[in-house]
Write a protein that holds these residues in place. Structure first.
Motif, short mmCIF file in Angstrom:
data_model
loop_
_atom_site.label_atom_id
_atom_site.label_comp_id
_atom_site.label_asym_id
_atom_site.label_seq_id
_atom_site.Cartn_x
_atom_site.Cartn_y
_atom_site.Cartn_z
N LEU A 1 0.84 -1.20 0.00
CA LEU A 1 0.00 0.00 0.00
C LEU A 1 0.87 1.25 0.00
N GLN B 1 -5.95 0.02 -4.66
CA GLN B 1 -7.28 -0.50 -4.37
C GLN B 1 -7.23 -1.96 -3.95
N TRP C 1 -6.09 -2.17 -0.35
CA TRP C 1 -7.15 -1.80 0.59
C TRP C 1 -8.16 -2.94 0.75
N ASP D 1 -8.74 -4.30 4.45
CA ASP D 1 -10.08 -4.21 5.05
C ASP D 1 -10.59 -5.58 5.50
N ILE E 1 -4.28 4.19 7.32
CA ILE E 1 -4.85 2.93 7.80
C ILE E 1 -5.65 3.16 9.08
N ARG F 1 -9.05 4.55 8.49
CA ARG F 1 -9.93 3.75 7.61
C ARG F 1 -11.23 3.37 8.30
#
Length: 530
Positions: free
Chosen positions: A237, A250, A253, A257, A280, A283
């Protein structure tokens, strides 16, 4: 041999005769055609044995010997010399000495295509008109290059060697690129081959970006996407943001997640920069307990202290965290987690600790710098593969046997658990051993209990962490149940199910010993994040 020499001499005489006929206006066409045909046949015999032809025409014996070495009789060089090219490339990766083949007067004739001839020049001193000193001080490597080839492969090299501001330097220093990555880029430019490995792919991506080699950069990104996991997602990332690769960002993530707790506990998380740490911690869809987030931030702070040559004391950890500490949603922790963890860590000030305790207990809550709203996390989706369910007096029974089904997806997902049927004879408790395998290798398993209320509903059971599922590969979902002998079971099963943007395909598994298959049985649902 003597006969062939005589034919050769005769052929050249006939060739002269043929030329003389062409100067005449009254030419016998039939005679010309027959004469020319004989000359062609004779010359073809000459070229089949260059030694004979050279000797017959009176050339020096040393040239005849050279021809014999390059073109041995009855053992022609194959038109496809991939093996020779590969061996030369492998040698050139480690040294830049001229190979035996290149020392021949006509080494170019050994390689039929321009790509193979260019490959021979990769990391080769022969005809090199520029040299690079690659790597940081103390770890440099001198690499030869050829300006024309490099300029064809990179607009940066073109500007460097042939642009308006080009400088005629025989040696160019490149301290910010590692030698293996620079050689990987040159191998692509010279050989049109992409050779990537996990240890150097990030550095190769940096080199490809620096010298604007877009196809190699795209290959690096594809390699990173296929090798992406919770262990390296945080580091990738950080790098994807640096290299401005939104697709890779993307993908990172998605992994962070869905597998947040694994990602936060990985060693790679401690290697990220402050900006990535803050993104992060900020998020909203992070699928993790806040206590895990807090512990991960402390681990990062300890690593950052070492990077800044600071003692890893509580005060220095708070110092390097800075305002990022307030991105941790400490008030959303369970009171027990806060009291036994964050409150006793020493990172919080006394006033912050008191205010958070009041937030938990007081009717009038104090104002806090910490966010008090829980993260949304991810909403799990369910893939239901049966159109109906039923129960009968003689099934579905278990007795320690395995119910199993195979599935595949067309997009990357994360399997969080299964939905299972329960008792058809009233409420009951089941013990379930759930397992997920890929090509026979276990990826996750857990023994868990769940309560069935006697309805035909499905009841969720979850793995410890969501499991990453790659597209176009079949995985095996299995469960061994222990509980009430009779339960509901699915029927009218579907081989393909569309769930949002993800398509699931199902097929029978050889591991299933209790009757579950595509058409009916247990494991009616797969619970996943997309």
């Amino acid at each position: 041999m003597l006969k062939r020499r005589e034919l050769t001499r005769s052929g050249f005489k006939l060739f002269k005769t043929f030329i003389s006929h062409l100067t005449c206006f009254n030419v016998n066409c039939v005679k010309m055609l027959r004469c020319f045909t004989f000359v062609v046949i004779t010359l073809s015999l000459v070229w089949r044995d260059p030694v004979v032809s050279l000797a017959a025409t009176g050339l020096r014996s040393d040239r005849a010997i050279m021809a014999a070495e390059l073109y041995p009789t009855k053992k022609l060089v194959p038109s496809a010399s991939a093996g020779s090219t590969a061996s030369i490339q492998q040698q050139n990766l480690t040294n830049n000495n001229t190979t035996a083949a290149q020392r021949c007067c006509n080494w170019q004739g050994l390689f039929p295509t321009i790509r193979e001839r260019n490959s021979v020049m990769f990391n080769n001193e022969m005809m090199a008109d520029v040299h690079f000193v690659v790597g940081p001080p103390g770890g440099t490597q001198r690499v030869p290059g050829h300006k024309y080839v490099l300029a064809v492969g990179s607009s940066v090299f073109h500007a460097m060697f042939y642009g308006e501001l080009a400088e005629d330097q025989e040696e160019i220093r490149i301290p910010d690129v590692e030698p293996p990555s620079f050689l990987a880029m040159l191998k692509y430019i010279y050989c049109d081959e992409i050779d990537l490995c996990a240890d150097t792919v990030l550095a190769t991506l940096y080199a490809a970006k620096k010298y604007i080699v877009p196809h190699l950069a795209r290959a690096c990104v594809n390699f990173l996407e296929t090798s992406l996991s919770a262990k390296n997602a945080c580091v990738l990332l950080s790098q994807s943001c640096l290299f401005e690769e939104p697709d890779l960002t993307q993908r990172c993530w998605e992994v962070i997640d869905a597998q947040a707790e694994l990602a936060l506990r990985s060693e790679g998380f401690c290697d990220i920069d402050t900006q990535t740490l803050e993104s992060i911690l900020r998020r909203e869809t992070l699928n993790a307990k806040e206590m895990v987030v807090f512990e991960a931030a402390l681990n990062w702070a300890e690593a950052e202290c070492q990077r800044q040559d600071l003692a890893p004391t509580i005060e220095n950890k708070r110092l390097v965290l800075g305002k990022a500490i307030y991105l941790i949603r400490i008030p959303t922790m369970a009171l027990e987690d806060f009291a036994n963890g964050a409150a006793q860590s020493g990172v919080l000030t006394l006033n912050e600790t008191n205010d958070i305790f009041l937030w938990y207990t007081a009717a009038k809550k104090p104002d806090l710098l910490f966010c008090t709203k829980p993260r949304k996390g991810l909403s799990p989706q369910r893939c239901h593969r049966f159109q109906s369910c039923a129960y009968r007096s003689n099934q579905w029974r278990y007795r320690g046997r395995c119910d199993s089904i195979q599935f595949a997806v067309d997009k990357r997902v994360f399997i969080a658990g299964f939905g299972l049927y329960g008792s058809s004879c009233g409420s009951a408790e089941y013990s379930a051993k759930i397992e997920l395998k890929r090509q026979g290798v276990p990826m996750a398993q857990r023994i868990i209990k769940y309560f069935s209320d006697g309805s035909s509903s499905t009841f969720p059971v979850f793995f410890d962490y969501p499991v990453q599922i790659e597209p176009d590969t079949f995985y095996t979902a299995s469960v061994v149940l222990d509980g009430n002998e009779l339960s509901y079971f699915g029927q009218e099963g579907m081989t393909e199910v569309q769930c949002g943007k993800v398509t699931f395909q199902f097929q029978c598994s050889s591991d299933s010993t209790n009757g579950t298959g595509v058409q009916g049985g247990q494991i009616p649902e797969l619970i996943f994040y997309a």
